[in-house]
Design a protein around this motif. Structure first.
Motif, PDB file in Angstrom:
ATOM      1  N   SER A  46       0.805  -0.985  -0.091  1.00 52.97           N
ATOM      2  CA  SER A  46       0.149   0.000  -0.079  1.00 52.97           C
ATOM      3  C   SER A  46       0.838   1.377   0.086  1.00 52.97           C
ATOM      4  CB  SER A  46      -0.810   0.093   1.341  1.00 52.97           C
ATOM      5  OG  SER A  46      -1.871  -1.031   1.321  1.00 52.97           O
ATOM      6  N   PHE A  47       0.379   2.288  -0.660  1.00 49.17           N
ATOM      7  CA  PHE A  47       0.967   3.568  -0.729  1.00 49.17           C
ATOM      8  C   PHE A  47       0.274   4.774  -0.356  1.00 49.17           C
ATOM      9  CE2 PHE A  47       2.775   7.352  -2.703  1.00 49.17           C
ATOM     10  CZ  PHE A  47       4.267   7.272  -2.452  1.00 49.17           C
ATOM     11  N   SER A  48       0.722   5.526   0.595  1.00 45.83           N
ATOM     12  CA  SER A  48      -0.114   6.658   0.908  1.00 45.83           C
ATOM     13  C   SER A  48       0.385   7.748   0.326  1.00 45.83           C
ATOM     14  CB  SER A  48       0.082   6.988   2.449  1.00 45.83           C
ATOM     15  OG  SER A  48      -0.515   8.027   3.005  1.00 45.83           O
ATOM     16  N   GLY A  49      -0.522   8.536  -0.400  1.00 45.10           N
ATOM     17  CA  GLY A  49      -0.289   9.779  -1.236  1.00 45.10           C
ATOM     18  C   GLY A  49      -0.232  10.894  -0.024  1.00 45.10           C
ATOM     19  N   LYS A  50      -0.730  10.961   1.122  1.00 43.43           N
ATOM     20  CA  LYS A  50      -0.734  11.895   2.004  1.00 43.43           C
ATOM     21  C   LYS A  50       0.509  11.901   2.939  1.00 43.43           C
ATOM     22  CE  LYS A  50      -5.575  12.172   2.383  1.00 43.43           C
ATOM     23  NZ  LYS A  50      -6.829  12.372   3.321  1.00 43.43           N
ATOM     24  N   THR A  51       0.915  10.639   3.406  1.00 46.07           N
ATOM     25  CA  THR A  51       2.037  10.462   4.291  1.00 46.07           C
ATOM     26  C   THR A  51       3.308  10.189   3.667  1.00 46.07           C
ATOM     27  OG1 THR A  51       1.622   8.301   5.258  1.00 46.07           O
ATOM     28  CG2 THR A  51       0.567  10.153   6.137  1.00 46.07           C
ATOM     29  N   GLY A  52       3.187   9.254   2.549  1.00 46.48           N
ATOM     30  CA  GLY A  52       4.355   8.812   1.546  1.00 46.48           C
ATOM     31  C   GLY A  52       4.811   7.391   2.192  1.00 46.48           C
ATOM     32  N   ALA A  53       3.971   6.899   3.194  1.00 43.08           N
ATOM     33  CA  ALA A  53       4.308   5.461   3.697  1.00 43.08           C
ATOM     34  C   ALA A  53       4.019   4.522   2.727  1.00 43.08           C
ATOM     35  CB  ALA A  53       3.195   5.316   4.935  1.00 43.08           C
ATOM     36  N   THR A  55       3.964   0.408   2.952  1.00 47.10           N
ATOM     37  CA  THR A  55       3.693  -0.634   4.028  1.00 47.10           C
ATOM     38  C   THR A  55       3.120  -1.784   2.893  1.00 47.10           C
ATOM     39  OG1 THR A  55       1.324  -0.123   4.365  1.00 47.10           O
ATOM     40  CG2 THR A  55       3.090   1.006   5.806  1.00 47.10           C
ATOM     41  N   TYR A  56       3.127  -3.020   3.789  1.00 50.44           N
ATOM     42  CA  TYR A  56       2.725  -4.188   3.085  1.00 50.44           C
ATOM     43  C   TYR A  56       2.198  -5.109   4.300  1.00 50.44           C
ATOM     44  CZ  TYR A  56       6.672  -6.813   4.826  1.00 50.44           C
ATOM     45  OH  TYR A  56       8.009  -7.439   5.991  1.00 50.44           O
ATOM     46  N   GLY A  57       1.400  -5.887   3.744  1.00 50.09           N
ATOM     47  CA  GLY A  57       0.817  -6.994   4.459  1.00 50.09           C
ATOM     48  C   GLY A  57      -0.174  -6.495   5.663  1.00 50.09           C
ATOM     49  N   ARG A  58      -0.900  -7.552   6.257  1.00 51.56           N
ATOM     50  CA  ARG A  58      -2.135  -7.110   7.298  1.00 51.56           C
ATOM     51  C   ARG A  58      -1.352  -6.303   8.517  1.00 51.56           C
ATOM     52  NH1 ARG A  58      -6.628 -10.035   6.587  1.00 51.56           N
ATOM     53  NH2 ARG A  58      -6.540 -11.788   5.065  1.00 51.56           N
ATOM     54  N   GLU A  59      -0.186  -6.755   8.857  1.00 56.26           N
ATOM     55  CA  GLU A  59       0.311  -6.007   9.935  1.00 56.26           C
ATOM     56  C   GLU A  59       1.072  -4.474   9.416  1.00 56.26           C
ATOM     57  OE1 GLU A  59       0.143  -6.864  12.948  1.00 56.26           O
ATOM     58  OE2 GLU A  59      -1.014  -8.740  12.193  1.00 56.26           O
ATOM     59  N   ARG A  60       0.972  -3.981   8.337  1.00 53.82           N
ATOM     60  CA  ARG A  60       1.444  -2.783   7.629  1.00 53.82           C
ATOM     61  C   ARG A  60       2.957  -2.638   8.187  1.00 53.82           C
ATOM     62  NH1 ARG A  60      -2.040  -0.994   3.879  1.00 53.82           N
ATOM     63  NH2 ARG A  60      -4.037  -1.086   4.481  1.00 53.82           N
ATOM     64  N   GLY A  61       3.757  -3.795   7.636  1.00 51.00           N
ATOM     65  CA  GLY A  61       5.259  -3.618   7.830  1.00 51.00           C
ATOM     66  C   GLY A  61       5.647  -2.429   6.800  1.00 51.00           C
ATOM     67  N   ASP A  62       6.618  -1.975   7.195  1.00 56.72           N
ATOM     68  CA  ASP A  62       7.157  -0.974   6.461  1.00 56.72           C
ATOM     69  C   ASP A  62       8.026  -1.627   5.347  1.00 56.72           C
ATOM     70  OD1 ASP A  62       6.594   1.464   7.535  1.00 56.72           O
ATOM     71  OD2 ASP A  62       8.235   1.484   8.967  1.00 56.72           O
ATOM     72  N   LEU A  63       7.882  -1.116   4.153  1.00 54.38           N
ATOM     73  CA  LEU A  63       8.634  -1.927   2.866  1.00 54.38           C
ATOM     74  C   LEU A  63      10.001  -1.122   2.768  1.00 54.38           C
ATOM     75  CD1 LEU A  63       8.107  -3.851   0.461  1.00 54.38           C
ATOM     76  CD2 LEU A  63       7.987  -1.905  -0.855  1.00 54.38           C
ATOM     77  N   TYR A 136       5.564  -9.647  -3.725  1.00 51.63           N
ATOM     78  CA  TYR A 136       4.592  -8.581  -3.473  1.00 51.63           C
ATOM     79  C   TYR A 136       3.710  -8.511  -4.580  1.00 51.63           C
ATOM     80  CZ  TYR A 136       8.118  -7.537   0.116  1.00 51.63           C
ATOM     81  OH  TYR A 136       9.028  -7.642   1.274  1.00 51.63           O
ATOM     82  N   GLN A 137       2.713  -7.729  -4.197  1.00 50.94           N
ATOM     83  CA  GLN A 137       1.863  -7.092  -5.535  1.00 50.94           C
ATOM     84  C   GLN A 137       1.642  -5.644  -5.098  1.00 50.94           C
ATOM     85  OE1 GLN A 137      -2.415  -7.901  -6.707  1.00 50.94           O
ATOM     86  NE2 GLN A 137      -1.271  -9.517  -7.659  1.00 50.94           N
TER      87      GLN A 137
END
Length: 240
Positions: A46-53, A55-63, A136-137
């Motif tokens: 997942s990519f956040s256009g607001k924060t630039g985060a 992340t991946y997976g259910r736990e939202r680990g940082d890529l 990843y996807q």
């Protein structure tokens, strides 16, 4: 999980294509969209256009943004995603190499009423990529995100037509930009190097053998080569 490129291709039901068909599909997908934890062990990014985060997976680990990833060009896909109250409520996707599976906008099911102006169905582009041990996807429906992915597809298409190495090793990072007086972020797919499919398979096989607790599937013995054999590529961290 095996990281053999052949295993990845078979597991994802990737199509078999000649270079002309591959380049045409990539170029078409890139051009049309260049405008203003999952099943089978694949992790959604997942990519956040607001924060630039990123992340991946259910736990939202940082890529990791300092790790080199490998993209499989045949994993490219497009589709539709429906947003409602800032959440995805429906999704359709298909390989860009199988346009007969595409769903036209007029055939999308109704999910309204939509509370926000930006809700509803939006087109998306995406692709699969991998590290030594994780698949990843990533998909995006933002204009800046689709531009970034479309540019990558176009570059792969051009290299494919020229007969050049067309498997990108890249860093998944972010770039800050200003729009309508506000600062936002967009994905940046920073190419480190282009390699051939054979080099990609050799690199992943080497990584699987080195990873603790993993078992690489046996590969057939290579035929003797009269030319000097290039050293097997290994993963590396971003150069500083």
């Amino acid at each position: 999980m095996s990281t053999s490129l052949a295993t990845y291709a078979k597991g994802g039901n990737l199509p078999t294509l000649d270079k002309d068909a591959m380049a045409k599909a990539l170029a078409s997908a890139g051009a049309e969209e260049s405008t203003g934890s999952a099943s089978d062990g694949v992790e959604y990014v997942s990519f956040s256009g607001k924060t630039g985060a990123i992340t991946y997976g259910r736990e939202r680990g940082d890529l990791p943004q300092d790790e080199v990833f490998l993209m499989e060009p045949r994993s490219a896909f497009r589709g539709w995603i429906c947003w409602k109250d800032n959440k995805p409520v429906a999704r359709h996707q298909w390989s860009i190499y199988q346009p007969e599976l595409a769903i036209a906008e007029r055939d999308l099911e109704a999910k309204g009423p939509y509370p926000r102006q930006q809700d509803g169905w939006q087109s998306m582009l995406g692709f699969g990529f991998m590290s030594e041990t994780v698949q990843y996807q990533f998909s995006t429906n933002s204009t800046s995100g689709k531009n970034a992915v479309g540019d990558l597809f176009n570059e792969i298409a051009e290299r494919t037509m020229r007969g050049e190495p067309n498997f990108p090793l890249f860093y998944f990072t972010r770039e800050k930009f200003q729009a309508k007086g506000e600062w936002n972020f967009k994905p940046k797919l920073d190419i480190d190097e282009w390699i051939t499919e054979e080099e990609a398979a050799a690199m992943l096989a080497a990584g699987a053998e080195a990873a603790p607790g993993t078992i690489a599937e046996p590969e057939p013995e290579p035929e003797p080569e009269p030319e000097e054999v290039k050293p097997v590529r290994t993963r590396r961290a971003r150069r500083t």
